[in-house]
Design a protein around this motif. Structure first.
Motif, PDB file in Angstrom:
ATOM      1  N   SER A 146      10.204 -51.706  34.521  1.00 51.91           N
ATOM      2  CA  SER A 146       9.448 -51.661  33.274  1.00 51.91           C
ATOM      3  C   SER A 146      10.317 -52.092  32.109  1.00 51.91           C
ATOM      4  O   SER A 146      11.553 -52.072  32.170  1.00 51.91           O
ATOM      5  N   ILE A 147       9.623 -52.500  31.050  1.00 50.37           N
ATOM      6  CA  ILE A 147      10.244 -52.805  29.762  1.00 50.37           C
ATOM      7  C   ILE A 147       9.554 -51.928  28.732  1.00 50.37           C
ATOM      8  O   ILE A 147       8.327 -51.883  28.682  1.00 50.37           O
ATOM      9  N   ARG A 148      10.331 -51.234  27.936  1.00 49.18           N
ATOM     10  CA  ARG A 148       9.759 -50.407  26.889  1.00 49.18           C
ATOM     11  C   ARG A 148      10.267 -50.896  25.531  1.00 49.18           C
ATOM     12  O   ARG A 148      11.463 -51.085  25.342  1.00 49.18           O
ATOM     13  N   VAL A 149       9.341 -51.136  24.624  1.00 47.99           N
ATOM     14  CA  VAL A 149       9.686 -51.535  23.260  1.00 47.99           C
ATOM     15  C   VAL A 149       9.435 -50.340  22.365  1.00 47.99           C
ATOM     16  O   VAL A 149       8.288 -49.925  22.162  1.00 47.99           O
ATOM     17  N   THR A 150      10.496 -49.755  21.850  1.00 44.10           N
ATOM     18  CA  THR A 150      10.349 -48.520  21.082  1.00 44.10           C
ATOM     19  C   THR A 150      11.503 -48.356  20.109  1.00 44.10           C
ATOM     20  O   THR A 150      12.625 -48.791  20.383  1.00 44.10           O
ATOM     21  N   ASP A 151      11.215 -47.715  18.979  1.00 43.74           N
ATOM     22  CA  ASP A 151      12.276 -47.341  18.049  1.00 43.74           C
ATOM     23  C   ASP A 151      12.644 -45.870  18.177  1.00 43.74           C
ATOM     24  O   ASP A 151      13.440 -45.358  17.396  1.00 43.74           O
ATOM     25  N   ARG A 152      12.048 -45.195  19.168  1.00 49.31           N
ATOM     26  CA  ARG A 152      12.393 -43.786  19.393  1.00 49.31           C
ATOM     27  C   ARG A 152      13.712 -43.681  20.156  1.00 49.31           C
ATOM     28  O   ARG A 152      14.057 -44.541  20.951  1.00 49.31           O
ATOM     29  N   ALA A 153      14.426 -42.592  19.922  1.00 49.32           N
ATOM     30  CA  ALA A 153      15.729 -42.377  20.550  1.00 49.32           C
ATOM     31  C   ALA A 153      15.533 -41.837  21.957  1.00 49.32           C
ATOM     32  O   ALA A 153      15.735 -40.649  22.219  1.00 49.32           O
ATOM     33  N   VAL A 154      15.115 -42.718  22.865  1.00 53.18           N
ATOM     34  CA  VAL A 154      14.898 -42.324  24.256  1.00 53.18           C
ATOM     35  C   VAL A 154      15.940 -43.001  25.126  1.00 53.18           C
ATOM     36  O   VAL A 154      16.426 -44.093  24.816  1.00 53.18           O
ATOM     37  N   GLU A 155      16.257 -42.361  26.229  1.00 53.56           N
ATOM     38  CA  GLU A 155      17.163 -42.956  27.198  1.00 53.56           C
ATOM     39  C   GLU A 155      16.347 -43.776  28.191  1.00 53.56           C
ATOM     40  O   GLU A 155      15.270 -43.353  28.612  1.00 53.56           O
ATOM     41  N   PRO A 156      16.837 -44.952  28.577  1.00 52.05           N
ATOM     42  CA  PRO A 156      16.100 -45.746  29.566  1.00 52.05           C
ATOM     43  C   PRO A 156      15.969 -45.003  30.884  1.00 52.05           C
ATOM     44  O   PRO A 156      16.903 -44.333  31.342  1.00 52.05           O
ATOM     45  N   ALA A 157      14.799 -45.101  31.487  1.00 50.25           N
ATOM     46  CA  ALA A 157      14.598 -44.544  32.817  1.00 50.25           C
ATOM     47  C   ALA A 157      15.234 -45.467  33.846  1.00 50.25           C
ATOM     48  O   ALA A 157      15.718 -46.557  33.519  1.00 50.25           O
ATOM     49  N   ALA A 158      15.231 -45.041  35.093  1.00 51.93           N
ATOM     50  CA  ALA A 158      15.709 -45.910  36.155  1.00 51.93           C
ATOM     51  C   ALA A 158      14.831 -47.161  36.206  1.00 51.93           C
ATOM     52  O   ALA A 158      13.621 -47.099  35.992  1.00 51.93           O
ATOM     53  N   ARG A 159      15.436 -48.302  36.461  1.00 54.92           N
ATOM     54  CA  ARG A 159      14.728 -49.586  36.566  1.00 54.92           C
ATOM     55  C   ARG A 159      13.977 -49.936  35.281  1.00 54.92           C
ATOM     56  O   ARG A 159      12.926 -50.560  35.325  1.00 54.92           O
ATOM     57  N   GLU A 160      14.539 -49.540  34.156  1.00 52.75           N
ATOM     58  CA  GLU A 160      13.865 -49.797  32.889  1.00 52.75           C
ATOM     59  C   GLU A 160      14.837 -50.421  31.898  1.00 52.75           C
ATOM     60  O   GLU A 160      16.024 -50.102  31.866  1.00 52.75           O
TER      61      GLU A 160
END
Length: 570
Positions: free
Chosen positions: A179-193
């Motif tokens: 997956s690709i996530r476009v976000t300005d939130r302070a999240v950690e990438p998941a596995a395979r992301e």
């Protein structure tokens, strides 16, 4: 800085050629090759080594630390035939450098980065900070996906084949899928992301005179952290222009790697804010600095004004998520020849996720598009529809290219598109070689003095207006280039226009006629105002009529820069 290293006479000659073409951008390293490579590696952002790739591999291998910080390295062979991107293709910019060096030296760039080899945009080359499993997700894209896109923040991205929008944009990606996530939130990438950080946050800052950098920076970082926002998505620090030189604000912006944007007190005073105050009103003339500066261009207030924890507090800040903005590039393709298509136009075509254009123009550049580009093409006579379509796609947050022949701003698509667009999208104009310039270069130098272009098509402009302009150009003794001179349904306008010019010019006035300038079936001739047969002209032709000083010299049409020819020697 680009370090240039060579070991042979041929390599040194090529290095000098690069150095002379890029002054101030390059540094030539002399001495033993090993020492030169090690010094350049430590001091430069990029290296061009005029050496065998095997030798460079052995020299730099002990120096490599991390692809995010290692310099990009390009190798050029002894014969100058190839420019090989060896190390740091993306992070170090070696792929782009190999193409630049290839253009300069006439060498073929050799790029083996997988995404570049198939024309796909690299996830770490989108202009957005990328975190997470870039290699894994890129491999999934290369293998045909699917890769799910979770767009929490809408931002214009280039085409990414195999990417499928998630059914819910804020849904959490599964660790078992790419997956690709476009976000300005302070999240950690998941596995395979991969997490992409759009520049969607504006931080408004107010500061008392002499506010320390650490206080301003600590306040900003603390506000972002407590709101769950990523500092990598901060686009700018905004403040009142009275604080444009405040060291604490400038220093904080430098450490964050963002610009400082300023507004006048009058602009900020007109912004409705939740927390106005008398203190900034008295100090700089606006009841709000931090909130107003963050909100002046619109957006969602995520962090209302807050003060630093210092005593006394010398800084305030507020955070706004600005509205998502699509991007519309209006691109001129030039007259048709590929070598007259500008590098900037090529870059915009490859950046666009959506291409809008006339079908025959799309065919000219289809091979330049990245895989996955969505093409919206239509036939002749649909200019306004194409303009509306391009603007609508940009408003959806897409990266759009709207193409036109020649220069898109000259009798082409820029005018209807910009008339349709408002300030809710970013618009970029990319100039192209327009027909008058292409024809002029073929004819000689007919545009050497003041000149004017006039379209003889009365489909959009009343003939009365066109005639008035032709008369004005005739009376002003301007060189005139006629666009759209004659079609099957408009066969009288060109003879009429030539007659109007003939009232002020001699029958022997040179006239240049160019058909399909720069294309395979190009034809041109220089004739005179009296001899030109309008029946030989069509819509693919440009007609350039000289002024009273224009002459035919050695078969070329020349208009002098002044009104006096060089006098004969006495």
């Amino acid at each position: 800085m680009i370090g240039l290293i060579s070991a042979t006479a041929a390599g040194s000659a090529a290095a000098r050629r690069v150095a002379s073409a890029w002054p101030g951008r390059t540094r030539v390293y002399d001495g033993p090759v090993g020492d030169a490579v090690r010094r350049a590696f430590a001091e430069c952002e990029q290296l061009v080594c005029f050496l065998a790739t095997g030798a460079v591999v052995r020299l730099v291998a002990p120096l490599l630390v991390d692809k995010a910080s290692d310099p990009g390295i390009v190798c050029v062979d002894e014969g100058g035939r190839f420019a090989v991107s060896l190390v740091g293709g993306h992070g170090g910019g070696a792929n782009a450098l190999a193409r630049e060096v290839g253009d300069l030296l006439g060498a073929e760039p050799v790029v083996t980065t997988a995404t570049d080899s198939v024309g796909m945009a690299g996830l770490d080359m989108l202009g957005l900070p990328a975190e997470g499993d870039v290699a894994g997700v890129s491999r999934a894209l290369l293998d045909g996906g699917p890769v799910t896109l979770h767009a929490e923040s809408v931002w214009p991205l280039p085409p990414l084949p195999g990417v499928v929008p998630a059914s819910g944009s804020s849904a959490s990606p599964s660790g078992s899928a790419y997956s690709i996530r476009v976000t300005d939130r302070a999240v950690e990438p998941a596995a395979r992301e991969v997490v992409l950080r759009p520049p969607s946050l504006v931080v408004g800052v107010g500061a008392s005179r002499g506010a320390p950098v650490d206080e301003v920076l600590g306040l900003v970082r603390g506000a972002l952290r407590e709101a769950g926002l990523s500092a990598r998505s901060v686009a700018e620090l905004a403040t009142v222009d009275a604080k444009a030189g405040e060291p604490g604000i400038l220093g904080a912006a430098e450490r964050l790697g963002v610009p400082v944007v300023t507004y006048t007190a009058g602009e900020l005073a007109g912004v409705d804010v939740p927390n106005p105050s008398d203190a900034p009103l008295a100090a700089v003339g606006t009841p709000s600095v931090a909130e107003a500066a963050a909100l002046v261009r619109g957006g969602e207030l995520l962090v209302p004004k807050r003060k630093s924890d210092a005593s006394p507090a010398m800084a305030t800040c507020a955070v706004v998520r600005r509205p998502a903005r699509g991007r519309l590039a209006v691109v001129g393709l030039g007259p048709g020849a590929r070598d007259l298509l500008t590098p900037r136009a090529k870059d915009e075509l490859r950046r666009a996720a959506v291409l809008v254009g006339l079908d025959q123009y799309v065919d000219q550049i289809r091979d330049l598009l990245r895989p996955g580009t969505r093409v919206l093409e239509s036939g002749l006579g649909a200019e306004e529809e194409r303009a509306r379509t391009a603007v609508a796609e940009a408003r959806r947050g897409q990266a759009v290219a709207l193409i036109g022949s020649g220069d898109a701003g000259v009798y082409a698509m820029a005018s209807p598109a910009l008339a349709e667009a408002s300030d809710d999208i970013d618009v970029v104009g990319v100039p192209g070689v327009t027909a008058a310039l292409a024809a002029g270069a073929i004819l000689g130098a007919p545009l050497g003095h003041d000149h004017v272009s006039i379209s003889l098509s009365d489909l959009h402009t009343p003939w009365e207006v066109i005639e008035r302009r032709v008369r004005a150009a005739a009376g002003a003794d301007l060189v005139v280039t006629f666009y759209n001179p004659r079609s099957r349904g408009r066969d009288w306008q060109l003879p009429k226009a030539l007659a109007l010019l003939g009232e002020h010019r001699e029958p022997a006035t040179p006239v240049g006629v160019v058909r399909n300038a720069s294309r395979a079936d190009e034809s041109s001739r220089v004739t005179t105002l009296a001899a030109l047969d309008p029946a030989t002209v069509d819509m693919m032709t440009v007609v350039t009529v000289g002024n009273t000083a224009t002459r035919e010299i050695a078969g070329r049409m020349v208009t002098p820069r002044g009104y006096r020819w060089q006098e004969e020697p006495r």
